[in-house]
Write a protein that holds these residues in place. Structure first.
Motif, PDB file in Angstrom:
ATOM      1  N   THR A  51      41.648 -22.006 -22.058  1.00 38.40           N
ATOM      2  CA  THR A  51      42.544 -21.273 -21.110  1.00 38.40           C
ATOM      3  C   THR A  51      42.025 -19.867 -20.538  1.00 38.40           C
ATOM      4  O   THR A  51      42.613 -18.945 -19.991  1.00 38.40           O
ATOM      5  N   ASP A  52      40.841 -19.807 -21.161  1.00 37.33           N
ATOM      6  CA  ASP A  52      40.247 -18.566 -20.794  1.00 37.33           C
ATOM      7  C   ASP A  52      39.298 -18.733 -19.382  1.00 37.33           C
ATOM      8  O   ASP A  52      38.336 -19.639 -19.472  1.00 37.33           O
ATOM      9  N   PRO A  53      39.562 -17.870 -18.447  1.00 34.12           N
ATOM     10  CA  PRO A  53      38.922 -18.143 -17.178  1.00 34.12           C
ATOM     11  C   PRO A  53      37.270 -17.814 -17.478  1.00 34.12           C
ATOM     12  O   PRO A  53      36.336 -18.266 -16.581  1.00 34.12           O
ATOM     13  N   PHE A  54      37.068 -17.100 -18.310  1.00 33.15           N
ATOM     14  CA  PHE A  54      35.682 -16.549 -18.392  1.00 33.15           C
ATOM     15  C   PHE A  54      34.741 -17.449 -19.041  1.00 33.15           C
ATOM     16  O   PHE A  54      33.625 -17.656 -18.707  1.00 33.15           O
ATOM     17  N   ALA A  55      35.562 -18.570 -19.606  1.00 29.65           N
ATOM     18  CA  ALA A  55      34.646 -19.722 -20.063  1.00 29.65           C
ATOM     19  C   ALA A  55      34.437 -20.676 -19.104  1.00 29.65           C
ATOM     20  O   ALA A  55      33.145 -21.073 -19.067  1.00 29.65           O
ATOM     21  N   VAL A  56      35.129 -20.927 -18.103  1.00 28.37           N
ATOM     22  CA  VAL A  56      35.112 -21.422 -16.911  1.00 28.37           C
ATOM     23  C   VAL A  56      33.815 -20.974 -16.200  1.00 28.37           C
ATOM     24  O   VAL A  56      33.019 -21.493 -15.622  1.00 28.37           O
ATOM     25  N   LEU A  57      33.653 -19.398 -15.936  1.00 29.99           N
ATOM     26  CA  LEU A  57      33.005 -19.026 -15.069  1.00 29.99           C
ATOM     27  C   LEU A  57      31.523 -19.058 -15.611  1.00 29.99           C
ATOM     28  O   LEU A  57      30.620 -19.358 -14.918  1.00 29.99           O
ATOM     29  N   ALA A  58      31.559 -19.041 -17.073  1.00 28.91           N
ATOM     30  CA  ALA A  58      30.105 -19.101 -17.601  1.00 28.91           C
ATOM     31  C   ALA A  58      29.814 -20.596 -17.536  1.00 28.91           C
ATOM     32  O   ALA A  58      28.496 -20.966 -17.156  1.00 28.91           O
ATOM     33  N   HIS A  59      30.466 -21.698 -17.450  1.00 32.72           N
ATOM     34  CA  HIS A  59      29.929 -23.088 -17.135  1.00 32.72           C
ATOM     35  C   HIS A  59      29.681 -22.985 -16.060  1.00 32.72           C
ATOM     36  O   HIS A  59      28.565 -23.598 -15.692  1.00 32.72           O
ATOM     37  N   ALA A  60      30.200 -22.463 -14.970  1.00 27.54           N
ATOM     38  CA  ALA A  60      29.975 -22.514 -13.644  1.00 27.54           C
ATOM     39  C   ALA A  60      28.606 -21.822 -13.227  1.00 27.54           C
ATOM     40  O   ALA A  60      27.700 -22.370 -12.573  1.00 27.54           O
ATOM     41  N   ALA A  61      28.171 -20.640 -14.111  1.00 29.29           N
ATOM     42  CA  ALA A  61      26.950 -19.950 -13.886  1.00 29.29           C
ATOM     43  C   ALA A  61      25.853 -20.867 -14.417  1.00 29.29           C
ATOM     44  O   ALA A  61      24.720 -20.742 -13.979  1.00 29.29           O
ATOM     45  N   ALA A  62      26.218 -21.839 -15.530  1.00 31.18           N
ATOM     46  CA  ALA A  62      25.188 -22.661 -15.845  1.00 31.18           C
ATOM     47  C   ALA A  62      24.852 -23.792 -15.101  1.00 31.18           C
ATOM     48  O   ALA A  62      23.763 -24.199 -14.899  1.00 31.18           O
ATOM     49  N   ILE A  63      25.812 -24.164 -14.308  1.00 33.49           N
ATOM     50  CA  ILE A  63      25.523 -25.317 -13.125  1.00 33.49           C
ATOM     51  C   ILE A  63      24.592 -24.614 -12.117  1.00 33.49           C
ATOM     52  O   ILE A  63      23.686 -25.073 -11.456  1.00 33.49           O
ATOM     53  N   GLY A  64      24.938 -23.314 -11.780  1.00 39.37           N
ATOM     54  CA  GLY A  64      24.141 -22.565 -10.555  1.00 39.37           C
ATOM     55  C   GLY A  64      24.725 -21.511 -10.002  1.00 39.37           C
ATOM     56  O   GLY A  64      26.064 -21.306  -9.952  1.00 39.37           O
ATOM     57  N   PRO A  65      23.990 -20.646  -9.343  1.00 41.02           N
ATOM     58  CA  PRO A  65      24.340 -19.476  -8.622  1.00 41.02           C
ATOM     59  C   PRO A  65      25.816 -19.829  -7.692  1.00 41.02           C
ATOM     60  O   PRO A  65      26.874 -19.028  -7.501  1.00 41.02           O
ATOM     61  N   ALA A  66      25.455 -20.984  -6.750  1.00 45.34           N
ATOM     62  CA  ALA A  66      26.362 -21.072  -5.772  1.00 45.34           C
ATOM     63  C   ALA A  66      27.805 -21.480  -6.346  1.00 45.34           C
ATOM     64  O   ALA A  66      28.858 -21.049  -6.177  1.00 45.34           O
ATOM     65  N   THR A  67      27.671 -22.107  -7.438  1.00 43.33           N
ATOM     66  CA  THR A  67      28.976 -22.762  -8.233  1.00 43.33           C
ATOM     67  C   THR A  67      29.696 -21.491  -8.774  1.00 43.33           C
ATOM     68  O   THR A  67      30.808 -21.321  -8.908  1.00 43.33           O
ATOM     69  N   GLU A  68      28.926 -20.635  -9.500  1.00 43.04           N
ATOM     70  CA  GLU A  68      29.417 -19.350  -9.897  1.00 43.04           C
ATOM     71  C   GLU A  68      30.119 -18.659  -8.951  1.00 43.04           C
ATOM     72  O   GLU A  68      31.310 -18.096  -8.966  1.00 43.04           O
ATOM     73  N   ARG A  69      29.505 -18.202  -7.837  1.00 38.09           N
ATOM     74  CA  ARG A  69      30.224 -17.738  -6.768  1.00 38.09           C
ATOM     75  C   ARG A  69      31.534 -18.334  -6.103  1.00 38.09           C
ATOM     76  O   ARG A  69      32.501 -17.470  -5.899  1.00 38.09           O
ATOM     77  N   ALA A  70      31.595 -19.615  -6.079  1.00 36.82           N
ATOM     78  CA  ALA A  70      32.620 -20.126  -5.630  1.00 36.82           C
ATOM     79  C   ALA A  70      33.916 -20.199  -6.836  1.00 36.82           C
ATOM     80  O   ALA A  70      34.905 -19.785  -6.370  1.00 36.82           O
ATOM     81  N   VAL A  71      33.435 -20.009  -7.832  1.00 37.71           N
ATOM     82  CA  VAL A  71      34.655 -20.119  -8.942  1.00 37.71           C
ATOM     83  C   VAL A  71      35.152 -18.495  -9.015  1.00 37.71           C
ATOM     84  O   VAL A  71      36.126 -18.332  -9.205  1.00 37.71           O
ATOM     85  N   HIS A  72      34.156 -17.528  -8.971  1.00 44.30           N
ATOM     86  CA  HIS A  72      34.578 -16.092  -8.783  1.00 44.30           C
ATOM     87  C   HIS A  72      35.458 -15.994  -7.856  1.00 44.30           C
ATOM     88  O   HIS A  72      36.531 -15.288  -7.703  1.00 44.30           O
ATOM     89  N   ALA A  73      35.022 -16.503  -6.605  1.00 38.72           N
ATOM     90  CA  ALA A  73      35.805 -16.303  -4.998  1.00 38.72           C
ATOM     91  C   ALA A  73      37.290 -17.015  -5.375  1.00 38.72           C
ATOM     92  O   ALA A  73      38.500 -16.428  -4.973  1.00 38.72           O
ATOM     93  N   GLN A  74      37.417 -17.949  -6.106  1.00 37.04           N
ATOM     94  CA  GLN A  74      38.641 -18.735  -6.317  1.00 37.04           C
ATOM     95  C   GLN A  74      39.363 -17.926  -7.305  1.00 37.04           C
ATOM     96  O   GLN A  74      40.711 -17.947  -7.090  1.00 37.04           O
ATOM     97  N   TRP A  75      38.944 -17.431  -8.351  1.00 31.84           N
ATOM     98  CA  TRP A  75      39.411 -16.537  -9.254  1.00 31.84           C
ATOM     99  C   TRP A  75      40.148 -15.436  -8.509  1.00 31.84           C
ATOM    100  O   TRP A  75      41.331 -15.112  -8.618  1.00 31.84           O
ATOM    101  N   ARG A  76      39.681 -14.731  -7.726  1.00 31.47           N
ATOM    102  CA  ARG A  76      40.194 -13.684  -6.713  1.00 31.47           C
ATOM    103  C   ARG A  76      41.329 -14.030  -5.956  1.00 31.47           C
ATOM    104  O   ARG A  76      42.366 -13.413  -5.845  1.00 31.47           O
ATOM    105  N   ARG A  77      41.088 -15.447  -5.409  1.00 30.60           N
ATOM    106  CA  ARG A  77      42.288 -15.770  -4.616  1.00 30.60           C
ATOM    107  C   ARG A  77      43.510 -16.015  -5.502  1.00 30.60           C
ATOM    108  O   ARG A  77      44.503 -15.779  -5.077  1.00 30.60           O
ATOM    109  N   VAL A  78      43.327 -16.717  -6.455  1.00 29.45           N
ATOM    110  CA  VAL A  78      44.521 -16.747  -7.361  1.00 29.45           C
ATOM    111  C   VAL A  78      45.045 -15.673  -7.830  1.00 29.45           C
ATOM    112  O   VAL A  78      46.376 -15.528  -7.940  1.00 29.45           O
TER     113      VAL A  78
END
Length: 215
Positions: A51-78
């Motif tokens: 339930t921790d968004p930071f854990a999802v963000l860390a996983h996205a960063a491990a996939i790649g910078p584009a995925t990390e940016r997309a997840v962070h942008a979605q987080w802000r929209r939410v």
């Protein structure tokens, strides 16, 4: 002395966004919304259940910078959606104005993206009273110690600071930073109290005594 007088004796008052400033902030299931952006891959069990968004963000960063940016942008929209549905705490405008008139510096501290926090304050006309904002920034890949950051940013001795929070986690962070704290209990609906008295009346000291700071 009442809560307003006690806070007015401090040079710097830190106020948590959730509860003391904005009521009805509900960020439940944020991790689920973020997880949808990386769900095409098989997720590690911890990421799939967190339930921790930071854990999802860390996983996205491990996939790649584009995925990390997309997840962070979605987080802000939410989070923008969350604050759009939040209410201003009764009396907070008047209480902030009263404290500032006494020379108190105000910092609002929120776990949300700092620009989302700013948007809420501007929307409700609170930004004129607030000296600083402390919140999550894009470079954060783990939950930051926001209370300690706010104290440091204010460049004021800890003894001259006070913290107003609404959750156990907020108050624990204040104690860890060595800052005296008030708990904001929320509005007492049956009581016909308005203005600054409504906000100050919802506060209780979490320590038995508060030393006087000013002469």
């Amino acid at each position: 002395m009442d809560a307003g007088e006690l806070l007015a004796e401090r040079d710097h008052v830190l106020v948590a966004l959730d509860g003391p400033v904005a009521e009805g902030l509900s960020a439940h299931r944020v991790a689920d919304r973020l997880r949808a952006l990386v769900a095409e891959d098989r997720l590690p069990r911890g990421v799939a259940r967190t339930t921790d968004p930071f854990a999802v963000l860390a996983h996205a960063a491990a996939i790649g910078p584009a995925t990390e940016r997309a997840v962070h942008a979605q987080w802000r929209r939410v989070e923008h959606e969350v604050v759009a549905g939040a209410r201003v705490a009764p009396g907070v405008r008047e209480a902030f104005a009263a404290l500032v008139a006494r020379g108190v510096r105000l910092t609002v501290v929120g776990v949300l993206d700092v620009e989302v926090v700013r948007a809420f304050l501007v929307l409700h006309g609170l930004d004129a009273h607030v000296r600083r904002l402390v919140g999550r920034v894009r470079s954060d890949r783990a939950a930051p110690d926001l209370v300690a950051s706010a104290v440091h940013a204010g460049a004021v001795p800890v003894r001259s600071c006070a913290f107003v929070g609404g959750t156990d986690a907020d108050l624990a962070a204040a104690r860890a930073a060595g800052v005296d704290a008030f708990r904001h209990r929320g509005a007492a609906a049956p009581e016909p109290v308005t203005g600054a008295d409504a906000w100050f009346g919802a506060l209780s000291a979490t320590r038995p005594t508060w030393p006087r700071i000013r002469g």
